[in-house]
Motif scaffolding. Structure first.
Motif, PDB file in Angstrom:
ATOM      1  N   THR A  40       0.942  -1.226   0.066  1.00 15.09           N
ATOM      2  CA  THR A  40       0.032   0.029  -0.021  1.00 15.09           C
ATOM      3  C   THR A  40       0.630   1.275  -0.131  1.00 15.09           C
ATOM      4  N   SER A  41       1.953   1.104   0.804  1.00 13.38           N
ATOM      5  CA  SER A  41       2.897   2.277   0.909  1.00 13.38           C
ATOM      6  C   SER A  41       3.534   2.756  -0.272  1.00 13.38           C
ATOM      7  N   VAL A  42       4.001   1.488  -1.070  1.00 11.39           N
ATOM      8  CA  VAL A  42       4.684   1.846  -2.348  1.00 11.39           C
ATOM      9  C   VAL A  42       3.811   2.267  -3.501  1.00 11.39           C
ATOM     10  N   GLU A  43       2.405   1.610  -3.394  1.00 12.65           N
ATOM     11  CA  GLU A  43       1.486   1.792  -4.558  1.00 12.65           C
ATOM     12  C   GLU A  43       1.166   3.585  -4.309  1.00 12.65           C
ATOM     13  N   SER A  44       0.829   3.934  -3.007  1.00 11.40           N
ATOM     14  CA  SER A  44       0.403   5.496  -3.080  1.00 11.40           C
ATOM     15  C   SER A  44       1.722   6.340  -3.242  1.00 11.40           C
ATOM     16  N   SER A  45       2.845   5.732  -2.828  1.00  5.45           N
ATOM     17  CA  SER A  45       3.914   6.732  -3.123  1.00  5.45           C
ATOM     18  C   SER A  45       4.205   6.911  -4.709  1.00  5.45           C
ATOM     19  N   GLY A  46       4.010   5.720  -5.192  1.00  4.20           N
ATOM     20  CA  GLY A  46       3.935   5.562  -6.958  1.00  4.20           C
ATOM     21  C   GLY A  46       3.059   6.526  -7.414  1.00  4.20           C
ATOM     22  N   SER A  47       1.779   6.378  -7.025  1.00  2.43           N
ATOM     23  CA  SER A  47       0.726   7.305  -7.634  1.00  2.43           C
ATOM     24  C   SER A  47       1.085   8.718  -7.472  1.00  2.43           C
ATOM     25  N   ASN A  48       1.585   9.060  -6.312  1.00  2.55           N
ATOM     26  CA  ASN A  48       1.884  10.406  -5.893  1.00  2.55           C
ATOM     27  C   ASN A  48       3.122  10.772  -6.709  1.00  2.55           C
ATOM     28  N   ALA A  49       3.926  10.314  -6.923  1.00  2.00           N
ATOM     29  CA  ALA A  49       4.866  10.495  -7.878  1.00  2.00           C
ATOM     30  C   ALA A  49       4.590  10.819  -9.415  1.00  2.00           C
ATOM     31  N   ALA A  50       3.658   9.938  -9.983  1.00  2.00           N
ATOM     32  CA  ALA A  50       3.158   9.924 -11.074  1.00  2.00           C
ATOM     33  C   ALA A  50       2.413  11.121 -11.324  1.00  2.00           C
ATOM     34  N   ALA A  51       1.615  11.670 -10.253  1.00  2.00           N
ATOM     35  CA  ALA A  51       0.668  12.827 -10.200  1.00  2.00           C
ATOM     36  C   ALA A  51       1.445  13.927 -10.288  1.00  2.00           C
ATOM     37  N   ALA A  52       2.749  14.111  -9.476  1.00  2.77           N
ATOM     38  CA  ALA A  52       3.444  15.221  -9.352  1.00  2.77           C
ATOM     39  C   ALA A  52       4.234  15.544 -10.408  1.00  2.77           C
ATOM     40  N   ALA A  53       4.612  14.358 -11.180  1.00  6.80           N
ATOM     41  CA  ALA A  53       5.932  14.546 -12.353  1.00  6.80           C
ATOM     42  C   ALA A  53       4.837  14.898 -13.642  1.00  6.80           C
ATOM     43  N   PRO A  54       5.343  16.278 -14.056  1.00  7.24           N
ATOM     44  CA  PRO A  54       5.105  16.554 -15.528  1.00  7.24           C
ATOM     45  C   PRO A  54       5.000  15.625 -16.575  1.00  7.24           C
ATOM     46  N   ALA A  55       4.033  15.498 -17.178  1.00  2.53           N
ATOM     47  CA  ALA A  55       3.999  14.357 -18.467  1.00  2.53           C
ATOM     48  C   ALA A  55       4.818  15.036 -19.488  1.00  2.53           C
ATOM     49  N   ASP A  56       5.777  14.144 -20.227  1.00  3.01           N
ATOM     50  CA  ASP A  56       6.402  14.612 -21.295  1.00  3.01           C
ATOM     51  C   ASP A  56       5.715  14.326 -22.374  1.00  3.01           C
ATOM     52  N   PRO A  57       5.296  15.715 -23.005  1.00  2.00           N
ATOM     53  CA  PRO A  57       4.554  15.821 -24.420  1.00  2.00           C
ATOM     54  C   PRO A  57       4.972  14.820 -25.400  1.00  2.00           C
ATOM     55  N   GLY A  58       6.257  14.497 -25.578  1.00  2.00           N
ATOM     56  CA  GLY A  58       6.680  13.694 -26.718  1.00  2.00           C
ATOM     57  C   GLY A  58       6.014  12.401 -26.493  1.00  2.00           C
ATOM     58  N   LEU A  59       6.288  11.949 -25.233  1.00  2.00           N
ATOM     59  CA  LEU A  59       5.915  10.468 -24.909  1.00  2.00           C
ATOM     60  C   LEU A  59       4.494  10.382 -24.739  1.00  2.00           C
ATOM     61  N   VAL A  60       3.719  11.146 -24.422  1.00  2.00           N
ATOM     62  CA  VAL A  60       2.177  11.202 -24.432  1.00  2.00           C
ATOM     63  C   VAL A  60       1.876  11.035 -26.078  1.00  2.00           C
ATOM     64  N   ALA A  61       2.369  11.693 -26.793  1.00  2.00           N
ATOM     65  CA  ALA A  61       2.235  11.875 -28.338  1.00  2.00           C
ATOM     66  C   ALA A  61       2.392  10.377 -28.822  1.00  2.00           C
ATOM     67  N   THR A  62       3.312   9.829 -28.710  1.00  2.00           N
ATOM     68  CA  THR A  62       3.839   8.656 -28.995  1.00  2.00           C
ATOM     69  C   THR A  62       3.035   7.532 -28.593  1.00  2.00           C
ATOM     70  N   LYS A  63       2.626   7.582 -27.252  1.00  2.00           N
ATOM     71  CA  LYS A  63       1.881   6.666 -26.751  1.00  2.00           C
ATOM     72  C   LYS A  63       0.607   6.672 -27.458  1.00  2.00           C
ATOM     73  N   SER A  64      -0.084   7.937 -27.793  1.00  2.00           N
ATOM     74  CA  SER A  64      -1.437   7.997 -28.257  1.00  2.00           C
ATOM     75  C   SER A  64      -1.467   7.699 -29.707  1.00  2.00           C
ATOM     76  N   ALA A  65      -0.181   7.820 -30.208  1.00  2.00           N
ATOM     77  CA  ALA A  65      -0.132   7.366 -31.847  1.00  2.00           C
ATOM     78  C   ALA A  65      -0.065   5.595 -31.859  1.00  2.00           C
ATOM     79  N   LYS A  66       0.554   5.305 -30.902  1.00  2.00           N
ATOM     80  CA  LYS A  66       0.555   3.734 -30.878  1.00  2.00           C
ATOM     81  C   LYS A  66      -0.657   3.200 -30.541  1.00  2.00           C
ATOM     82  N   MET A  67      -1.559   3.655 -29.356  1.00  2.00           N
ATOM     83  CA  MET A  67      -2.875   3.162 -29.311  1.00  2.00           C
ATOM     84  C   MET A  67      -3.927   3.343 -30.321  1.00  2.00           C
TER      85      MET A  67
END
Length: 81
Positions: A40-67
């Protein structure tokens, strides 16, 4: 978590109660409680880190294109049984 050992002890106690208070299985309840608390501790710290980290626009675009490509091809990772 300020007092990890206390949280594990309390969770192990609740697991022991739920299991019918068997004797001689303290280590099993402790390890199960430890796994739950740490997971539970690892999952919550992981979700907090993901929420706090800004998304990489290039990565988001690449993933969206693949999907989109997968969606157009009709392929899916899930299969009907």
């Amino acid at each position: 978590m300020p007092n990890l050992e206390e949280a594990i002890r309390e969770r192990a106690y609740h697991l022991w109660i739920a299991d019918g208070q068997p004797e001689g299985q303290a280590d099993i309840h402790w390890l199960n409680a430890q796994r739950e608390i740490l997971t539970t501790s690892v999952e919550s710290s992981g979700s907090n880190a993901a929420a706090a980290a800004p998304a990489d626009p290039g990565l988001v675009a690449t993933k969206s294109a693949k999907m989109a490509k997968v969606a157009r091809s009709g392929k899916s990772k899930t299969r009907a049984a």
